[in-house]
Design a protein around this motif. Structure first.
Motif, PDB file in Angstrom:
ATOM      1  N   ALA A 232      51.396  48.919  62.822  1.00 27.97           N
ATOM      2  CA  ALA A 232      52.767  48.484  62.544  1.00 27.97           C
ATOM      3  C   ALA A 232      53.169  48.891  61.128  1.00 27.97           C
ATOM      4  CB  ALA A 232      52.878  46.980  62.706  1.00 27.97           C
ATOM      5  N   ASP A 233      54.393  49.437  60.990  1.00 31.17           N
ATOM      6  CA  ASP A 233      54.930  49.848  59.686  1.00 31.17           C
ATOM      7  C   ASP A 233      54.035  50.861  59.000  1.00 31.17           C
ATOM      8  OD1 ASP A 233      57.117  48.010  59.930  1.00 31.17           O
ATOM      9  OD2 ASP A 233      55.747  46.388  59.327  1.00 31.17           O
ATOM     10  N   ARG A 234      53.511  51.813  59.779  1.00 35.12           N
ATOM     11  CA  ARG A 234      52.660  52.873  59.230  1.00 35.12           C
ATOM     12  C   ARG A 234      53.320  54.227  59.493  1.00 35.12           C
ATOM     13  NH1 ARG A 234      49.533  49.291  56.398  1.00 35.12           N
ATOM     14  NH2 ARG A 234      48.046  48.159  57.709  1.00 35.12           N
ATOM     15  N   PRO A 235      54.308  54.624  58.722  1.00 34.16           N
ATOM     16  CA  PRO A 235      54.986  55.901  58.974  1.00 34.16           C
ATOM     17  C   PRO A 235      54.134  57.092  58.536  1.00 34.16           C
ATOM     18  CG  PRO A 235      55.850  54.898  56.989  1.00 34.16           C
ATOM     19  CD  PRO A 235      54.916  53.891  57.595  1.00 34.16           C
ATOM     20  N   LEU A 236      54.461  58.257  59.071  1.00 32.22           N
ATOM     21  CA  LEU A 236      53.877  59.500  58.589  1.00 32.22           C
ATOM     22  C   LEU A 236      54.479  59.822  57.227  1.00 32.22           C
ATOM     23  CD1 LEU A 236      54.076  61.701  61.834  1.00 32.22           C
ATOM     24  CD2 LEU A 236      52.198  60.240  61.079  1.00 32.22           C
ATOM     25  N   ILE A 237      53.672  60.346  56.342  1.00 30.21           N
ATOM     26  CA  ILE A 237      54.153  60.789  55.040  1.00 30.21           C
ATOM     27  C   ILE A 237      54.465  62.275  55.124  1.00 30.21           C
ATOM     28  CG2 ILE A 237      53.635  61.031  52.586  1.00 30.21           C
ATOM     29  CD1 ILE A 237      53.897  58.126  53.536  1.00 30.21           C
ATOM     30  N   GLU A 238      55.733  62.587  54.996  1.00 29.93           N
ATOM     31  CA  GLU A 238      56.197  63.979  55.076  1.00 29.93           C
ATOM     32  C   GLU A 238      55.710  64.656  56.351  1.00 29.93           C
ATOM     33  OE1 GLU A 238      55.066  65.916  51.470  1.00 29.93           O
ATOM     34  OE2 GLU A 238      56.427  64.725  50.233  1.00 29.93           O
ATOM     35  N   GLY A 239      55.689  63.902  57.431  1.00 29.54           N
ATOM     36  CA  GLY A 239      55.347  64.446  58.736  1.00 29.54           C
ATOM     37  C   GLY A 239      53.874  64.699  58.967  1.00 29.54           C
ATOM     38  N   ALA A 240      53.024  64.396  57.995  1.00 30.89           N
ATOM     39  CA  ALA A 240      51.587  64.664  58.116  1.00 30.89           C
ATOM     40  C   ALA A 240      50.849  63.406  58.565  1.00 30.89           C
ATOM     41  CB  ALA A 240      51.028  65.134  56.777  1.00 30.89           C
ATOM     42  N   ALA A 241      49.679  63.610  59.165  1.00 33.38           N
ATOM     43  CA  ALA A 241      48.812  62.479  59.487  1.00 33.38           C
ATOM     44  C   ALA A 241      48.536  61.691  58.211  1.00 33.38           C
ATOM     45  CB  ALA A 241      47.514  62.969  60.103  1.00 33.38           C
ATOM     46  N   THR A 242      48.600  60.368  58.328  1.00 29.38           N
ATOM     47  CA  THR A 242      48.524  59.523  57.140  1.00 29.38           C
ATOM     48  C   THR A 242      47.548  58.376  57.376  1.00 29.38           C
ATOM     49  OG1 THR A 242      50.850  60.019  56.675  1.00 29.38           O
ATOM     50  CG2 THR A 242      49.863  58.149  55.503  1.00 29.38           C
ATOM     51  N   ALA A 243      46.651  58.175  56.424  1.00 27.74           N
ATOM     52  CA  ALA A 243      45.675  57.087  56.524  1.00 27.74           C
ATOM     53  C   ALA A 243      46.064  55.966  55.573  1.00 27.74           C
ATOM     54  CB  ALA A 243      44.275  57.595  56.194  1.00 27.74           C
TER      55      ALA A 243
ATOM     56  N   PHE B  99      43.413  42.356  53.876  1.00 20.79           N
ATOM     57  CA  PHE B  99      44.858  42.308  54.086  1.00 20.79           C
ATOM     58  C   PHE B  99      45.650  42.804  52.875  1.00 20.79           C
ATOM     59  CE2 PHE B  99      42.928  38.541  56.260  1.00 20.79           C
ATOM     60  CZ  PHE B  99      42.884  39.104  57.530  1.00 20.79           C
ATOM     61  N   VAL B 100      44.997  43.523  51.949  1.00 18.53           N
ATOM     62  CA  VAL B 100      45.673  44.132  50.802  1.00 18.53           C
ATOM     63  C   VAL B 100      45.471  45.638  50.891  1.00 18.53           C
ATOM     64  CG1 VAL B 100      45.792  44.294  48.290  1.00 18.53           C
ATOM     65  CG2 VAL B 100      45.292  42.090  49.384  1.00 18.53           C
ATOM     66  N   CYS B 101      46.564  46.419  50.806  1.00 14.13           N
ATOM     67  CA  CYS B 101      46.504  47.848  51.101  1.00 14.13           C
ATOM     68  C   CYS B 101      46.652  48.709  49.854  1.00 14.13           C
ATOM     69  CB  CYS B 101      47.597  48.221  52.098  1.00 14.13           C
ATOM     70  SG  CYS B 101      47.415  47.383  53.692  1.00 14.13           S
ATOM     71  N   ASP B 102      45.959  49.857  49.880  1.00 15.45           N
ATOM     72  CA  ASP B 102      46.092  50.864  48.840  1.00 15.45           C
ATOM     73  C   ASP B 102      47.209  51.845  49.208  1.00 15.45           C
ATOM     74  OD1 ASP B 102      43.943  49.838  47.392  1.00 15.45           O
ATOM     75  OD2 ASP B 102      42.489  51.017  48.533  1.00 15.45           O
ATOM     76  N   ARG B 103      47.481  52.764  48.305  1.00 20.69           N
ATOM     77  CA  ARG B 103      48.460  53.813  48.554  1.00 20.69           C
ATOM     78  C   ARG B 103      47.970  54.702  49.709  1.00 20.69           C
ATOM     79  NH1 ARG B 103      48.358  58.886  46.907  1.00 20.69           N
ATOM     80  NH2 ARG B 103      46.605  58.417  45.497  1.00 20.69           N
ATOM     81  N   PRO B 104      48.828  55.052  50.666  1.00 26.05           N
ATOM     82  CA  PRO B 104      48.402  55.896  51.785  1.00 26.05           C
ATOM     83  C   PRO B 104      47.995  57.286  51.307  1.00 26.05           C
ATOM     84  CG  PRO B 104      50.786  55.604  51.803  1.00 26.05           C
ATOM     85  CD  PRO B 104      50.246  54.663  50.774  1.00 26.05           C
ATOM     86  N   VAL B 105      47.103  57.919  52.093  1.00 21.20           N
ATOM     87  CA  VAL B 105      46.619  59.261  51.760  1.00 21.20           C
ATOM     88  C   VAL B 105      46.781  60.171  52.971  1.00 21.20           C
ATOM     89  CG1 VAL B 105      44.985  58.416  50.042  1.00 21.20           C
ATOM     90  CG2 VAL B 105      44.248  58.677  52.409  1.00 21.20           C
ATOM     91  N   THR B 106      46.844  61.476  52.698  1.00 18.60           N
ATOM     92  CA  THR B 106      47.062  62.442  53.784  1.00 18.60           C
ATOM     93  C   THR B 106      45.997  63.522  53.842  1.00 18.60           C
ATOM     94  OG1 THR B 106      48.509  63.737  52.321  1.00 18.60           O
ATOM     95  CG2 THR B 106      49.561  62.096  53.768  1.00 18.60           C
ATOM     96  N   THR B 107      45.000  63.494  52.948  1.00 21.37           N
ATOM     97  CA  THR B 107      43.939  64.497  52.996  1.00 21.37           C
ATOM     98  C   THR B 107      42.587  63.824  53.197  1.00 21.37           C
ATOM     99  OG1 THR B 107      43.381  64.493  50.631  1.00 21.37           O
ATOM    100  CG2 THR B 107      45.251  65.874  51.328  1.00 21.37           C
ATOM    101  N   SER B 108      41.668  64.562  53.803  1.00 23.96           N
ATOM    102  CA  SER B 108      40.327  64.029  54.070  1.00 23.96           C
ATOM    103  C   SER B 108      39.593  63.702  52.778  1.00 23.96           C
ATOM    104  CB  SER B 108      39.524  65.042  54.898  1.00 23.96           C
ATOM    105  OG  SER B 108      40.121  65.255  56.148  1.00 23.96           O
ATOM    106  N   ASP B 109      39.758  64.538  51.760  1.00 21.52           N
ATOM    107  CA  ASP B 109      39.074  64.283  50.488  1.00 21.52           C
ATOM    108  C   ASP B 109      39.567  62.986  49.855  1.00 21.52           C
ATOM    109  OD1 ASP B 109      37.563  66.541  50.763  1.00 21.52           O
ATOM    110  OD2 ASP B 109      38.799  67.785  49.437  1.00 21.52           O
TER     111      ASP B 109
END
Length: 659
Positions: free
Chosen positions: A624-635, A641-651
């Motif tokens: 829920a409320d987990r959009p893609l960042i610039e159209g890329a797969a996003t983790a 229950f506290v979240c970090d900044r989303p990331v889009t690269t495996s590294d």
């Protein structure tokens, strides 16, 4: 004589259907018959893969003279401990209270009310015959003393299973003390803990792996690596077909007690898989792959579940299928390869087992040897396995146990092979379709039909954890909802009102006492298993009431984790996840094959929850409320229950998971 085992679902009971003993199944009718005849009860407890159960059966229960005495003076009840762990727990506690030890076969003489007054394990034929005489005489001439002794044993059993003892909230210090305690007990030469007989410490290994991931402890990781290497190269592990035996009769992992149990292999699969994830160890990955293959190939049933065990005996001879002489290797492989294999597998004319035969062990590291040697080894294994297939094979206990299948589902879901993950989903469907009846779990099924015994706490915990693992694989809301149903039943029916749990439901059959064993032994305790599922469910849904229930239950296990770590391996494993957060990882993507997905699955610390799916996927709270960042797969990586900044690269994801 009317042996009443012909219609039993248990393969163990079926093994005794033709005994001359007038066996009853565990039932109120059996005890009513003892009261009608005014005779004591013999309660004989075992399981289908048990070597000494077979020996006692052949020596005593197949003997016409002994059977006639039992039929004349007793009501004899045969119990499968795997089908009725509640009955087993009550009388095992009594046996340990009376004798200081326990095991199977378990032999209990009880009053018609079920109160045990004499307990033991295996008895040779002559000794058992004398015991029958002594019990008959005591029942006839010293009835009051017998009844008083039975009452005293029941009181001792009740005291041993009291709930509401001291608590200790999970803390960094408590888990450090547990890890330190294990380090002091490890066998630094051969790995594992303690001496002979030596059991694979799978749950302790899972704990130490998670402890390493949280703390960076090199010592914890080395304890696991050393134990896994020694077990994997020893005779405990089947060097030809994969899969682990129940335990080693020596401290060096050389000669196993040959039965192969589903639960051991499921838990060891998890340990070897996680060791590979952390270290990239080639041997760990190979053994994980081979163990997963063993589960599906050798324990898979036609109806879709996984069978309980392979027997220790073949045609009444222990280890007949597995042991070799140098001459047998040469016959199977030819002179040159046979001699080479004898050196590699330490097969000598003296032998390591009975009659000059040897159990295969790996004498040296082969996984990363010269490619030509590796290929020769693989060829030798294939040919020896083909030759072994021509030998008599051990029998299989093909009943499907809910909790053990749950353990296997979780292990297969964590294993990286696509076929393992697909099998986990199929097996979960079997449990949901056959073992869930009117919202309650049944303990066993056989030939696709659920048996009567009700599920115990470990069934609810292990199956709920399995359903949550499959939810993570599929992102299907169904599995999340089924897990919630099981957890709600556990909280409502098994809770003791003080944060802990009983092993049986409040509406289950009433036994002498209501068992509540918190220790992790061959399998996770019901309390540990429920805690694991509660922690995972809370992380997947954000419903804090389930996490609060987990924390309260873990606090009841805290003193055990700290003071007796070898008997609290799974509790400590769950506690590590709870202390870590655990990690909650959502990968929002339109491409399940995106490298970000595999990075999450490969590098997530043990105990993490991971869901992959499309943004805002219906019925999947973690997305829920987990959009893609610039159209890329996003983790999205969260903890507690506290979240970090989303990331889009495996590294970046790998760095975040190591942080």
């Amino acid at each position: 004589m009317a042996n009443r085992l012909a219609d039993a679902t248990s393969p163990y009971l079926q093994q005794h259907r033709d005994n001359p003993v007038d066996w009853w199944q565990w039932s109120a009718e059996a005890f009513a018959e003892a009261r009608r005849r005014d005779v004591p009860v013999l309660i004989s407890v075992g399981y289908a893969a048990c070597h000494w159960c077979h020996v006692m059966a052949h020596e005593s229960f197949e003997d016409e003279a002994i059977a006639a005495r039992l039929n004349a003076g007793f009501v004899s009840i045969k119990v499968d401990r795997e089908e009725r762990p509640d009955v087993d727990a009550v009388y095992m506690t009594a046996t340990q209270a009376m004798t200081g030890q326990g095991g199977w076969p378990m032999t209990v003489f009880a009053t018609p009310g079920g109160q045990p007054f004499f307990c033991g394990t295996y008895f040779p034929k002559d000794q058992f015959a004398r015991l029958i005489s002594s019990v008959e005489e005591a029942w006839r001439d010293q009835r009051d003393a017998v009844i008083q002794q039975g009452a005293a044993v029941v009181e001792a059993v009740g005291g041993a299973q009291l709930v509401g003892g001291p608590t200790a909230p999970i803390s960094v210090e408590l888990l450090a003390a547990s890890a330190s305690g294990l380090a002091k007990e490890q066998d630094q030469m051969y790995g594992g803990f303690g001496g002979a007989p030596k059991f694979p410490p799978h749950m302790n290994l899972l704990f130490l792996l998670r402890h390493h991931e949280r703390t960076g402890s090199a010592e914890a990781l080395e304890i696991v690596r050393h134990a896994c290497e020694q077990m994997g190269r020893g005779g405990l592990y089947d060097q030809l077909a994969g899969g682990f035996s129940r335990y080693s009769v020596d401290a060096t992992w050389t000669v196993p007690h040959f039965e192969k149990m589903l639960y051991d292999n499921a838990l060891l699969l998890r340990a070897y898989t996680q060791l590979w994830r952390i270290t990239g160890d080639v041997l760990a990955r190979r053994i994980a792959d081979e163990t997963a293959a063993f589960l599906l190939r050798d324990l898979g049933t036609p109806q879709g579940g996984l069978a309980s065990a392979l027997d220790a005996d073949t045609d009444g001879v222990e280890g007949l299928t597995y042991a070799w002489t140098p001459a047998e290797l040469i016959t199977a492989l030819g002179e040159e390869d046979g001699t080479w294999a004898a050196d590699l597998f330490r097969v000598t004319t003296r032998g390591t087992f009975e009659h000059g035969r040897s159990v295969l062990v790996l004498a040296r590291d082969i996984d990363e040897a010269d490619p030509s040697l590796v290929e020769r080894w693989r060829s030798v294994r294939r040919r020896l396995l083909a030759a072994r297939a021509g030998r008599p094979q051990p029998a299989r206990d093909d009943k499907v146990v809910a909790s053990w299948n749950g353990l296997a589902i979780t292990a297969l879901a964590e294993h990286p092979a696509a076929e393992s993950r697909a099998a986990a989903i199929r097996l979960a469907a079997v449990l949901a379709e056959r073992h869930l009846v009117d919202g309650r779990l049944r303990r066993v099924s056989r030939d696709g039909v659920a048996g009567e015994p009700a599920g115990v706490l470990e069934d609810y915990g292990c199956v709920a954890e399995a359903f949550l693992a499959v939810h993570q694989l599929t992102a299907e809301p169904r599995w999340l909802e089924l897990a919630r149903q099981l957890l709600d039943v556990a909280l409502a029916r098994f809770g003791n009102g003080e944060g802990g749990f009983y092993d049986t439901a409040d509406d289950a059959e009433k036994l002498l006492t209501r068992p509540a064993d918190p220790t992790d032994n061959a399998t996770p305790s019901g309390a540990s298993a429920i805690c694991a599922a509660l922690v995972a469910y809370a992380a997947l849904t954000g419903e804090t009431s389930y996490r609060e229930a987990a924390d309260a239950a873990l606090a009841t296990l805290g003193p055990l984790i700290e003071g007796h770590p070898r008997f609290a391996g799974y509790a400590a494993t769950v506690a590590e996840a709870a202390l870590t957060g655990p990690f909650e990882i959502a990968v929002a993507t339109t491409d399940p094959a995106d490298p970000l997905v595999e990075a999450a699955l490969r590098y997530a610390p043990g105990g993490s929850v991971i869901v992959v799916g499309t943004p805002d996927q219906t019925g999947v709270p973690l997305l829920a409320d987990r959009p893609l960042i610039e159209g890329a797969a996003t983790a999205y990586v969260c903890r507690g229950f506290v979240c970090d900044r989303p990331v889009t690269t495996s590294d970046d994801l790998r760095a975040r998971l190591k942080g």
